[in-house]
Design a protein around this motif. Sequence first.
Motif, mmCIF file in Angstrom:
data_model
loop_
_atom_site.group_PDB
_atom_site.id
_atom_site.type_symbol
_atom_site.label_atom_id
_atom_site.label_comp_id
_atom_site.label_asym_id
_atom_site.label_seq_id
_atom_site.Cartn_x
_atom_site.Cartn_y
_atom_site.Cartn_z
ATOM 1 N N GLU A 36 0.806 -1.219 0.000
ATOM 2 C CA GLU A 36 0.000 0.000 0.000
ATOM 3 C C GLU A 36 0.849 1.285 0.000
ATOM 4 N N VAL A 38 2.736 3.554 -1.815
ATOM 5 C CA VAL A 38 2.915 3.774 -3.255
ATOM 6 C C VAL A 38 4.263 4.419 -3.607
ATOM 7 N N PRO A 64 0.208 1.181 -9.342
ATOM 8 C CA PRO A 64 -0.662 1.878 -8.388
ATOM 9 C C PRO A 64 -1.620 2.844 -9.069
ATOM 10 N N GLU A 67 -4.798 1.115 -10.297
ATOM 11 C CA GLU A 67 -5.715 0.659 -9.252
ATOM 12 C C GLU A 67 -6.235 1.808 -8.399
ATOM 13 N N TYR A 76 -1.269 10.994 -6.771
ATOM 14 C CA TYR A 76 -0.203 10.042 -7.083
ATOM 15 C C TYR A 76 0.688 10.570 -8.215
#
Length: 737
Positions: A36, A38, A64, A67, A76
Amino acid sequence: MNNIISYQEQATQSFQVGNYIQAANLYEQAITAAPEVVSNYWHLGLSLLLQGQETEAQMTWMLPLAEAEDSTIEIYTQELLQILESEAQRQEKLGELSLAWTICQHIREINPQNINNNLKILLLSIKIGNCEETELQELGIIELLKQHPQTSLNLELLLKVLEQVFDTPNLHLSSPDLLAACLNYIEHPQKIFFIVLSAAVKIGHTFKNPQLAAQILDLYLRLDFNNVEILRHLAIFYQDAKNHEQGIEKAKLCLALSTELADKIFAAHLLLRGLMSAGGYWEEICATSRELEYFQAEFIQAQPLAIDEVRTLRLLTPSFAIPHIKDSPAQFRTIHNQIAQIFQNNIQALAPDQAKRYSQHCINKQKKTLAARKLKIGYVSYALRRHSVGWLARWLFDHHNRDEFEIYAYLVNYRLVDDFLQELYTHKADKAHKLDMDALEIAETIYADDIDILVDLDSITLDITSEVIALKPAPIQVTWLGWDASGIPAVDYFIADPYVLPHSAQNYYPEKIWRLPHTYVAVDGFEVGVPTLRRQDLDIPDDAVVYLSAQRGYKRHPETTRWQMKIIKEVPNSYFLIKGSAQEDSIQEFFHKIAAEEGVDFSRLKFLSADPTESIHRANLAIADVVLDTYPYNGATTTLETLWMGIPIVTRVGEQFAARNSYTMMMNAGITEGIAWSDEEYVEWGVRLGKDENLRQQISWQLRQSRQTARLWNGKQFTREMENAYKQMWEQFQVNQ
């Protein structure tokens, strides 16, 4: 949790020391332990990328992102971009420019609209040396800049890119578009003044693209429309690009905006340069010439004036035009020599330590009794290339006796272009220096080489060379070949011969005139190509008498042109070919006006375009039966070429050096027919040679024969005479301790 932290710390340490394989393994372990987190994916992908595994790196970053929920994708992405940007900066600092470039390319794939990253890619491409001609367009930088405002734009980075684009030959053509797009972001013109001006100077002079240089400077004027310094250079570049009208207009604006006397002198020179290059503006030329001489006299009267280096450097070149307008050397040189004295005083005051050191070096060298050794001869010039000086001086380099002389070449403003003559000089010299335009650096190079005799081939035609000469880095300094004597007191000798200066000339030359026994110049010959000019192409009958004058607009004087029209009028079935760079409309109007006044039909005048190469120009001279020289400024290289091709020439002999070039060359080729000592005699010779075919043939035969016997065509003998002069100069220097 502790294992994850341990993996990350070890991975970071491995990454920092460049062990990307180990770093990747550790990041993989961290991801296995805590999928988890990232940020480990970003660092793993980066580790793979730096190993050259670009596809694997992209797939790692996508895991990542694929998803993630819509609300976190942007977060991100920004995290990944920040890590990549930081690493690109780190790699650049480490000097790993290719790696930095690779990372920036991946940033661009993620965010192609990031203007700063795209600028960085271009900058790195240039530094690495893999910049393609189309890269500026492919990166979309100009389009992005036009999407004003780019609020995140790094202005410092943009200016660095602009500077590099200017300095990269294969990006030159795109530089105006980039500059135009940059202007929206420049609040203060001074931020880009030096970048733009230095770039224009290099592009216009070193890379020989004055049209592009003018385009660049014109764009800058949108920010600062009355910048006199920009206007000065813009006038020159427009003139060099044959855009005579704009060149004249900008020069007039310079003169109107100039307030200091030194600036007025140079502005008047720029205007004269434009008017005379265009040709045909005789009344304006005379008025501007009088204005220039008035400014020069005022400047001399106002001394001492404190002027900076730039203004000092501009003092001498304006004298160049005057001998083209009138033949009055005693009067002209009285003014010019005083300007040259002021020039030298200022130059030496601007670099006192250097000038003092050189002076002491000369004194020490004079006192020291030197054992027999080779004399070191240095030739300094910007014209050791495809230029009149370059064509004529090469025989000296060919024939110098290397057992007695060591030859140095100082190529000022060495041009990064394909020029076989420039390369010839670099190979023929024992030591060749490819130099920029820094006079102090050039002088220091000459001083470090311990040159005995420095030969200046530029005279006043390049301010940088004049500055070097004024500092006197060599104990003996000589002017030869270029223009006339410079008048700079640091010059010891001016090379002449029995003909090119009258005996009274020493009265108004501060340099000692050193007369070689026969001629001040000689060549072994010229390369001649295949002619491209035919009489039938010009609608000229085969039995016509063809006169030719091949000179640039600078040398077109109305009185000489009037003599030429009188000749054409007197010789039936004759035509006059007029060739040389000038403004087409004004020069044709100039000739047509005088032709009309003298009763010559316009159809007998033919205006020719320039030839693509010098060798073709020489071949095309053969179309002429007689060449009519210019006055008061004769041909020099053009006269030599005419004589080499065996064509009779008519010249008017004057008093000044420029009015006696053809005279000395004809005498040294063994030809006296065509040498005129008055205006009337010029016309008489022109008519006689036109009407007397047998005389023309006799002269042509004599000229062909002279190739085997004449001093003018014996470069080796001439070199021996120059070398004897050097030896005698050196002996006198040592005797006068």
